[in-house]
Design an enzyme around this catalytic site. Structure first.
Site, mmCIF file in Angstrom:
data_model
loop_
_atom_site.group_PDB
_atom_site.id
_atom_site.type_symbol
_atom_site.label_atom_id
_atom_site.label_comp_id
_atom_site.label_asym_id
_atom_site.label_seq_id
_atom_site.Cartn_x
_atom_site.Cartn_y
_atom_site.Cartn_z
ATOM 1 N N ASP A 264 0.859 -1.050 -0.062
ATOM 2 C CA ASP A 264 0.008 -0.118 0.130
ATOM 3 C C ASP A 264 0.881 1.312 0.020
ATOM 4 O O ASP A 264 1.680 1.245 0.951
ATOM 5 C CB ASP A 264 -0.832 -0.108 1.350
ATOM 6 C CG ASP A 264 -2.123 0.918 1.184
ATOM 7 O OD1 ASP A 264 -1.940 1.802 0.275
ATOM 8 O OD2 ASP A 264 -2.858 0.949 2.157
ATOM 9 N N ASP A 326 -10.404 4.444 -1.704
ATOM 10 C CA ASP A 326 -10.877 3.388 -0.688
ATOM 11 C C ASP A 326 -12.425 3.314 -0.880
ATOM 12 O O ASP A 326 -13.352 4.173 -1.147
ATOM 13 C CB ASP A 326 -10.581 3.618 0.588
ATOM 14 C CG ASP A 326 -9.115 3.363 0.874
ATOM 15 O OD1 ASP A 326 -8.329 3.168 0.087
ATOM 16 O OD2 ASP A 326 -8.868 3.313 2.063
HETATM 17 C C1 GLA Z 1 -5.460 2.401 2.410
HETATM 18 C C2 GLA Z 1 -5.987 1.047 1.680
HETATM 19 C C3 GLA Z 1 -7.132 0.452 2.185
HETATM 20 C C4 GLA Z 1 -6.160 -0.192 3.525
HETATM 21 C C5 GLA Z 1 -5.949 0.988 4.677
HETATM 22 C C6 GLA Z 1 -4.972 0.556 5.758
HETATM 23 O O1 GLA Z 1 -6.475 3.102 2.677
HETATM 24 O O2 GLA Z 1 -6.549 1.752 0.392
HETATM 25 O O3 GLA Z 1 -7.528 -0.755 1.529
HETATM 26 O O4 GLA Z 1 -5.338 -0.953 3.461
HETATM 27 O O5 GLA Z 1 -4.989 1.854 3.794
HETATM 28 O O6 GLA Z 1 -4.893 1.809 6.512
#
Ligand code: GLA
Length: 512
Positions: A264, A326
């Protein structure tokens, strides 16, 4: 300057005008908030009178504000990554005392932690950039020939989970029947890591005391297990990332027995530029490290669709890549993530998938109709099906959605042909995807707020070419019943935010 002034105005509106500056402190500079055996969050503060402006590592243009009244510091940072939610903030409160003082932090789930805020040199908050590899095409690792299916902790638990939760989800994946219909990987998202040990090896935190034993347990259930890290020094919530330790971490994950890595971007915003070249370089670096381990590890790129990842993700060894910010458990978010994919449907191919983010089915924020739309759309898009709910407590409706084998079969169908928008009018759309054999999946989607009549002509399904000596057969995949193929067209009244999903195939006369 103009931007700074408007941010100042924004903060002033949020907190009220405080003309009198706090005399004693100037908090301008770099700070870290640290919790024993927990994460580290770096904050860049700029003080102007009693107003404090916060920039984090996220690189997103969020308005983060704070105040210093006397020695009382209060900071508010929008919490939702990429898509700020005005109602949810991470807050810090402290009584300022020199360059190191106790503080409390309330995270996006309302959980309070006690830690310390400490002034740090710029180089600690913004480590120097290490060189990225020269770009090249990595060999395909041969994994994920169909879109990955599994479960991930983030949507339901954020970082509020532990070893026992993960084991329980593995148990439930088997006992609920999900493993029988194709879900096979349990992914541990943000929240497992802690500081590095004296040998610089990444370690699990108090809630994850033995990451190898956890992997062994999940494997003993006949499932695979995934882990989570970042090309930056920290993952999004402040836990340890892999920056500068890519090779060692890949080796550690392989030694522990992990089969899948979600990687990520998070704090990499503070190190690299979010340009296609830097993104590709950073992902290639870990892609190379994973391949060097010799262990088959599915590589999941999570960079919110930046830099048109669908054009280069496969070269970094990526098996799936996030194409959106997200998802949240509501209609607007799911609709936006899902329908935004229709422009890039030609990129997914066996081993390399567009990922519009994980499923919210069963988390309670949408209606059954909306969750059926979610699942149908993800299946038509050939998106990874990564459940994000509590698998121990699924209503019959949730089970019927996540475990609809006909819909899963559409997602996993190996015909390498993208879904196409066949017809759109207002908020109604018909999407068609060719399947293996003389068949197509047809989704009639109603994105509007009122029930709507939606239809299509049978001869528009591109099956007409096969009709010599054949006839059409159609099934409604949510009602689980045959649909009469008669007349020129099919129409249905589709409820608001709902879907009718059909499988239509050409069959030989006499074989029906
Ligand atoms: C980002 C990712 C999510 C999750 C969060 C964890 O926002 O896009 O899918 O993994 O981090 O903090």
């Amino acid at each position: 300057m103009r931007l700074m002034r408007s941010l100042v105005a924004g903060c002033a509106l949020l907190f009220g005008m405080h003309a009198i500056a706090s005399a004693q402190s100037d908090l301008t500079g770099y700070w870290k908030y640290a919790v024993p055996n927990g994460g580290v969050n770096y904050l860049e503060l700029k003080q102007s009178g009693s107003e404090i402006f916060v920039s984090g590592r996220s690189g997103m243009s969020q308005k983060s504000c704070g105040t210093l009244h006397g020695d009382k510091l209060h900071l508010e940072i929008p919490s939702a990554f990429g898509r700020p939610d005005p109602k949810r903030f991470i807050t810090y409160d402290a009584t300022v005392n020199g360059d190191k003082f106790p503080a409390t932090r309330k995270d996006r789930d309302g959980e309070l932690t006690s830690g310390t805020i400490e002034r740090v040199p710029r180089e600690e908050a913004h480590p120097a950039r290490l060189p990225l590899p020269e770009l090249r095409d990595l060999t395909d690792n041969g994994l994920a020939r169909t879109p990955p299916m599994g479960w991930n902790s983030w949507n339901k638990y954020h970082d509020k989970f532990d070893d026992a939760t993960v084991r329980a989800m593995a148990d439930a994946m088997v006992s609920s029947g999900m493993s029988k219909v194709g879900y096979n990987t349990i992914v541990v998202d943000e929240g497992w890591s802690s500081y590095r040990d004296k040998d610089e090896k990444i370690t699990g935190n108090a809630r994850f005391p033995d990451m190898k034993a956890l992997a062994d347990y999940v494997h003993s259930k006949g499932l695979k297990i995934g882990i989570y890290s970042s090309p930056g020094p920290q993952v999004c919530g402040g836990y340890q990332g892999s920056y500068g330790h890519e090779e060692e971490d890949a080796k550690t994950f392989a030694e522990w027995g992990y089969d899948y890595l979600k990687y990520d971007w998070c704090s990499a915003f503070g190190i690299y530029q979010a340009t296609p070249a830097d993104l590709e370089g950073a992902y290639q670096k870990m892609g190379e490290a994973l391949q060097k381990t010799g262990r088959p590890i599915v590589y999941s790129l999570c960079e919110y669709g930046l830099g048109d990842v669908w054009k280069w993700g496969a070269k970094t060894g990526g098996n799936l890549w996030r194409t959106t910010f997200d998802i949240s458990d509501n209609w607007e978010s799911m609709e936006k993530n899902g329908f935004s994919q229709l422009d890039i449907t030609r990129y997914p191919q066996a081993g390399h998938w567009n990922d519009p983010d994980m499923l919210e089915v069963g988390n309670g924020g949408m209606t059954g109709e909306e969750y059926r739309t979610h699942m149908s759309l993800w299946a038509l898009l050939r998106a990874p099906l990564i459940a994000g709910n509590d698998l121990r407590q699924m209503s019959d409706e949730t089970k019927s959605i996540l475990m609809n084998t006909d819909v899963i079969a559409i997602d996993q169908d190996s015909a390498a042909k993208p879904v196409e928008v066949q017809w759109v009018e207002g908020k109604s759309e018909v999407l068609v995807r060719p399947l293996e054999g003389d068949a197509v999946a047809v989704g009639l989607f109603n994105r509007g707020n009122q029930a709507s009549q939606i239809g299509f002509r049978w001869d528009s399904l591109h099956l007409a070419a096969f009709l010599g000596g054949k006839t059409l057969e159609a099934t409604d995949l949510w009602k689980h019943e045959p649909v009469k193929v008669e007349g020129d067209s099919f129409t249905a009244v589709v409820p608001r935010h709902g879907v009718v999903l059909l499988r239509v195939s050409a069959v030989q006369f006499g074989f029906r």
